[in-house]
Enzyme design. Structure first.
Site, mmCIF file in Angstrom:
data_model
loop_
_atom_site.group_PDB
_atom_site.id
_atom_site.type_symbol
_atom_site.label_atom_id
_atom_site.label_comp_id
_atom_site.label_asym_id
_atom_site.label_seq_id
_atom_site.Cartn_x
_atom_site.Cartn_y
_atom_site.Cartn_z
ATOM 1 N NE ARG A 89 19.031 -7.439 6.863
ATOM 2 C CZ ARG A 89 18.617 -6.262 6.456
ATOM 3 N NH1 ARG A 89 17.625 -5.668 7.068
ATOM 4 N NH2 ARG A 89 19.216 -5.652 5.452
ATOM 5 N NE ARG B 16 -3.909 -5.778 1.758
ATOM 6 C CZ ARG B 16 -3.213 -6.636 1.014
ATOM 7 N NH1 ARG B 16 -3.492 -7.924 1.050
ATOM 8 N NH2 ARG B 16 -2.262 -6.211 0.213
ATOM 9 C CG HIS C 137 -1.937 -1.186 1.071
ATOM 10 N ND1 HIS C 137 -3.203 -1.031 0.560
ATOM 11 C CD2 HIS C 137 -1.804 -2.512 1.314
ATOM 12 C CE1 HIS C 137 -3.823 -2.205 0.519
ATOM 13 N NE2 HIS C 137 -2.984 -3.117 0.977
ATOM 14 N NE ARG C 138 1.506 1.064 -5.195
ATOM 15 C CZ ARG C 138 1.006 0.883 -6.407
ATOM 16 N NH1 ARG C 138 1.808 0.965 -7.450
ATOM 17 N NH2 ARG C 138 -0.273 0.637 -6.593
ATOM 18 C CG ASN D 197 -4.910 10.459 2.842
ATOM 19 O OD1 ASN D 197 -5.751 9.609 2.550
ATOM 20 N ND2 ASN D 197 -4.096 11.009 1.936
HETATM 21 C C1 LIG Z 1 -6.518 -10.245 -1.760
HETATM 22 C C2 LIG Z 1 -5.270 -9.625 -2.346
HETATM 23 C C3 LIG Z 1 -4.382 -10.410 -3.049
HETATM 24 C C4 LIG Z 1 -3.199 -9.859 -3.571
HETATM 25 N N1 LIG Z 1 -2.335 -10.649 -4.248
HETATM 26 C C5 LIG Z 1 -1.185 -10.140 -4.745
HETATM 27 C C6 LIG Z 1 -0.227 -10.961 -5.414
HETATM 28 O O1 LIG Z 1 -0.426 -12.153 -5.582
HETATM 29 N N2 LIG Z 1 0.928 -10.387 -5.859
HETATM 30 C C7 LIG Z 1 1.165 -9.044 -5.720
HETATM 31 O O2 LIG Z 1 2.205 -8.571 -6.164
HETATM 32 N N3 LIG Z 1 0.280 -8.233 -5.091
HETATM 33 C C8 LIG Z 1 -0.875 -8.749 -4.595
HETATM 34 N N4 LIG Z 1 -1.756 -7.928 -3.922
HETATM 35 C C9 LIG Z 1 -1.407 -6.526 -3.737
HETATM 36 C C10 LIG Z 1 -2.214 -5.605 -4.677
HETATM 37 O O3 LIG Z 1 -1.877 -5.858 -6.043
HETATM 38 C C11 LIG Z 1 -1.917 -4.134 -4.341
HETATM 39 O O4 LIG Z 1 -0.555 -3.869 -4.566
HETATM 40 C C12 LIG Z 1 -2.225 -3.792 -2.889
HETATM 41 O O5 LIG Z 1 -3.482 -4.302 -2.538
HETATM 42 C C13 LIG Z 1 -2.201 -2.278 -2.707
HETATM 43 O O6 LIG Z 1 -3.333 -1.761 -3.349
HETATM 44 P P1 LIG Z 1 -3.279 -0.346 -4.087
HETATM 45 O O7 LIG Z 1 -2.212 -0.337 -5.126
HETATM 46 O O8 LIG Z 1 -4.674 -0.078 -4.588
HETATM 47 O O9 LIG Z 1 -2.934 0.606 -2.862
HETATM 48 P P2 LIG Z 1 -1.962 1.874 -2.810
HETATM 49 O O10 LIG Z 1 -0.584 1.495 -3.175
HETATM 50 O O11 LIG Z 1 -2.187 2.481 -1.460
HETATM 51 O O12 LIG Z 1 -2.495 2.810 -3.927
HETATM 52 C C14 LIG Z 1 -3.802 3.404 -3.824
HETATM 53 C C15 LIG Z 1 -4.240 3.793 -5.221
HETATM 54 O O13 LIG Z 1 -3.333 4.793 -5.714
HETATM 55 C C16 LIG Z 1 -3.114 4.581 -7.101
HETATM 56 N N5 LIG Z 1 -1.678 4.305 -7.324
HETATM 57 C C17 LIG Z 1 -0.725 4.160 -6.378
HETATM 58 N N6 LIG Z 1 0.475 3.962 -6.953
HETATM 59 C C18 LIG Z 1 0.248 3.961 -8.277
HETATM 60 C C19 LIG Z 1 1.090 3.792 -9.414
HETATM 61 N N7 LIG Z 1 2.398 3.581 -9.311
HETATM 62 N N8 LIG Z 1 0.518 3.851 -10.633
HETATM 63 C C20 LIG Z 1 -0.800 4.050 -10.786
HETATM 64 N N9 LIG Z 1 -1.659 4.224 -9.762
HETATM 65 C C21 LIG Z 1 -1.133 4.181 -8.523
HETATM 66 C C22 LIG Z 1 -4.003 3.412 -7.518
HETATM 67 O O14 LIG Z 1 -5.235 3.914 -7.965
HETATM 68 C C23 LIG Z 1 -4.191 2.658 -6.236
HETATM 69 O O15 LIG Z 1 -5.379 1.882 -6.185
HETATM 70 C C24 LIG Z 1 -2.934 -8.465 -3.407
HETATM 71 C C25 LIG Z 1 -3.863 -7.681 -2.710
HETATM 72 C C26 LIG Z 1 -5.005 -8.231 -2.172
HETATM 73 C C27 LIG Z 1 -5.945 -7.335 -1.394
#
Ligand SMILES: Cc1cc2nc3c(=O)[nH]c(=O)nc-3n(C[C@H](O)[C@H](O)[C@H](O)COP(=O)(O)OP(=O)(O)OC[C@H]3O[C@@H](n4cnc5c(N)ncnc54)[C@H](O)[C@@H]3O)c2cc1C
Length: 226
Positions: A163, A190, A82-83, A179
């Site tokens: 480690r 989650r 969650h970046r 935020n």
């Molecule tokens: C049930 C589940 C299974 C998963 N399985 C896997 C897996 O097998 N392998 C794996 O690698 N990950 C996996 N993930 C992680 C998933 O792909 C996301 O990386 C993670 O849930 C963070 O979500 P997010 O990117 O929406 O959130 P955040 O990083 O908080 O980003 C929030 C939003 O900001 C925008 N954003 C942020 N950074 C960027 C960017 N660089 N470019 C464009 N838009 C951006 C997007 O709209 C994003 O939705 C899994 C997640 C879940 C919930």
């Protein structure tokens, strides 16, 4: 302000900035009525629900939280995807890791789903003795690797290399700042039944911790999810 999670983990709300009122104020500046926020709690609550429902998201960015989190490393890896959070974590280069290991409760072991690659079936028919022995294996492995880690350090091995023998169920600890908009996004992903059971427990703790800070938003958010 601290909720224990799993066997040795926790989430603590370290500090927060803003409240439901901050959201309403930020939204109302659009029509030059920002300082009307707080005068009519009924209309403020309706506005918050409207903003959530129609994904007018930026007002929710005016509320900030910092949490202290202690969780197993495999959960931290999921969390750090969650970046939109900012993180600072204990460094196993600077200090010796001594936060313990996650040893699951036998009742939460379950078994691997046959038809969904990522899912674990909880409440399955697996016998209690099976899950007890699985937990024993996890515990034994933790103790063995901890002994190797301690031995390496005693021989002068650099911490940053020692480690590398620690397993993913070693606990780590970090601060995370986020935020409210991005936190609700985290919670949606989650708290979902497809998320790993352990991270669901952390998400539930986060939701409980922020409820007193933004009660109106959380009530509206829960209502829209129901
Ligand atoms: C049930 C589940 C299974 C998963 N399985 C896997 C897996 O097998 N392998 C794996 O690698 N990950 C996996 N993930 C992680 C998933 O792909 C996301 O990386 C993670 O849930 C963070 O979500 P997010 O990117 O929406 O959130 P955040 O990083 O908080 O980003 C929030 C939003 O900001 C925008 N954003 C942020 N950074 C960027 C960017 N660089 N470019 C464009 N838009 C951006 C997007 O709209 C994003 O939705 C899994 C997640 C879940 C919930």
């Amino acid at each position: 302000m601290k909720i224990n999670v799993l066997d040795k983990g926790f989430v603590r709300l370290v500090e927060s900035m803003g409240s439901d009122l901050s959201i309403v104020r930020s939204a109302r500046v659009s029509y030059d009525a920002d300082w009307r926020a707080g005068q009519d709690t009924g209309s403020d609550a309706r506005l918050i629900r409207y903003l959530l429902k129609h994904r007018h998201t930026s007002p929710f960015e005016s509320v900030l939280f910092t949490f202290e989190i202690k969780c197993p490393m495999f959960i931290a890896r999921q969390w750090h995807r969650h970046r939109t959070w900012s993180y600072n974590e204990v460094s196993a280069r600077y200090t010796e890791l001594d936060e313990g290991f996650y040893i699951p409760d036998p009742f939460t072991v379950g078994e691997q789903s046959a038809d969904n690659k990522q899912m674990r079936l909880l409440g399955s028919n697996r016998s209690f003795s099976d899950t007890e022995s699985i937990v024993s294996m996890i515990r034994d492995n933790a103790l063995r690797t901890k002994a190797v880690y301690d031995n390496l350090l005693a021989r002068g091995c650099p911490r940053e290399l020692a480690r590398s023998v620690l397993p993913m169920n070693a606990y780590t600890r970090y601060f995370g700042t986020v935020n409210l908009h991005n936190l609700l996004h985290f919670l949606e992903l989650r708290l979902h039944s497809h998320a790993q059971w352990e991270i669901q427990q952390y998400a539930e703790a986060l939701a409980k911790l922020i409820e007193p800070v933004v009660p109106v938003t959380m009530a509206a958010w829960k209502g829209l999810r129901a």
